[in-house]
Design an enzyme around this catalytic site. Structure first.
Site, PDB file in Angstrom:
ATOM      1  CE  LYS A 195      -3.518   2.470   2.595  1.00 35.92           C
ATOM      2  NZ  LYS A 195      -4.514   2.419   3.668  1.00 35.92           N
ATOM      3  CE  LYS A 248      -5.929   1.985  -0.546  1.00 37.37           C
ATOM      4  NZ  LYS A 248      -6.218   2.174   0.829  1.00 37.37           N
TER       5      LYS A 248
END
Ligand code: PBG
Length: 325
Positions: A195, A248
């Site tokens: 992330k 992400k």
């Protein structure tokens, strides 16, 4: 074999031929639909930064999910907006917290729905950071205990999948151990493994009312210049017990999705985040781009890069578009 023996256009001539040789598929069961839930009844507040998305109370969310499963999308991920925020993010792990209430209602009323919950403190803390703050920094190890409590309370409420998105070191191992210790060995962990600290989360932070009140998240989320580091994060999470790993955002990180896909055998999820959604919505509203075609192109691109699952605000619409053909 060269031209004229080889003519690449032969296989592009008919819709049926194109479908026969299509290398990538996209189906409603590939999608996970994110929803925002808040206290109250009959609440359906439009989220200005994310057209077509709403902060919903539990009763409205239940109806929404009943409609969602009829489109063939069978999974959601929940984000909560608490009644009160405090330094420790107490509502995140409260038995009667908003997520716990929502999960209980959905588990009872929407059979077949796979319920994932985002495990992170930033929506619940008054400072907006993803953990316990000490001396203007997030204290990694002190945060782990709170994340464990949060994940266990979600699982106890009936969540099938917990998805830690905080990026603390060691969180997957501690959450796995906590789940196992409390009689939840079958709860799936979908780790937000790679992330990145990204500007593409802007619209979400409006939706979840979770912007950091000082500084930013670069002390715990990944540096956008790094790719090899993503593989280290993924491997650590797998070693600690993650069942699904996630990349992400998705669009500016298709190389990372492909690298993670090549690196491991576990299911790979990609989060097509709020900013990726809202910029298409904004351009479409001005007539500059065709939302439906662009969204499907993006979703196919994420699948082609190697994602098995896509978290996307288009989940419900895309399922309908795919059915309509
Ligand atoms: C919580 C969390 C965020 C998103 C998912 N979980 C925000 C953030 O890290 O600031 C972003 C999702 C999106 O932009 O759609 N930490």
């Amino acid at each position: 074999m060269k031209f004229p023996v080889t003519r690449m256009r032969r296989l592009r001539r008919l819709p049926g031929l194109r479908d026969m040789v299509a290398e990538t598929t996209l189906q409603p069961s590939d999608f996970i639909m994110p929803y925002f839930v808040r206290h109250g009844t009959g609440v359906r507040n439009a989220i200005g930064s994310m057209p077509g998305n709403f902060q919903m109370s539990v009763d409205v969310l239940v109806e929404e999910c009943q409609a969602l499963v009829r489109t063939g999308v069978n999974s959601i991920i929940l984000f909560g907006i608490p009644a009160q925020k405090d330094a420790q993010g107490s509502e995140a792990y409260a038995d009667d917290g908003i997520i716990q209430q929502a999960v209980r209602a959905l588990a009872a009323k929407v059979p077949g729905l796979v319920i994932c919950t985002d495990v992170c403190l930033c929506e619940y803390t008054d400072h907006g950071h993803c953990g316990v703050v000490r001396n203007c920094d997030v204290d990694n190890d002190a945060t782990l205990e709170l994340l464990e409590r949060m994940a266990v309370s979600h699982a106890n409420a009936g969540a099938h999948v917990v998805a830690p998105s905080d990026m603390m070191d060691g969180r997957i191992g501690s959450i796995r151990a906590a789940l196992d210790r409390t009689g939840q060995p079958d709860t799936v962990i979908m780790a937000y493994s790679a992330k990145y600290a990204s500007s593409f989360y802007g619209p979400f932070r409006d939706a979840a009312e979770s912007p950091p009140q000082f500084g930013d998240r670069r002390g715990y989320q990944m540096d956008l210049r790094n790719a090899r580091e993503a593989l280290r994060e993924v491997q650590l999470d797998l070693d600690e017990g993650a069942d699904i790993v996630m990349v992400k955002p998705a669009l500016a990180y298709l190389d990372i999705i492909a690298a993670v896909r090549a690196h491991c055998q576990a299911p790979v999820a990609a989060y097509n985040v709020s900013g990726e959604f809202s910029m298409v919505k904004a351009a479409a509203a001005r007539g500059w781009i065709d939302e439906r075609k662009t969204a499907l192109e993006i979703l196919y691109g994420i699948r082609r890069a190697g994602a098995d699952l896509i978290l996307t605000y288009w989940a419900k619409d895309a399922a309908t578009w795919l059915r309509e053909g």
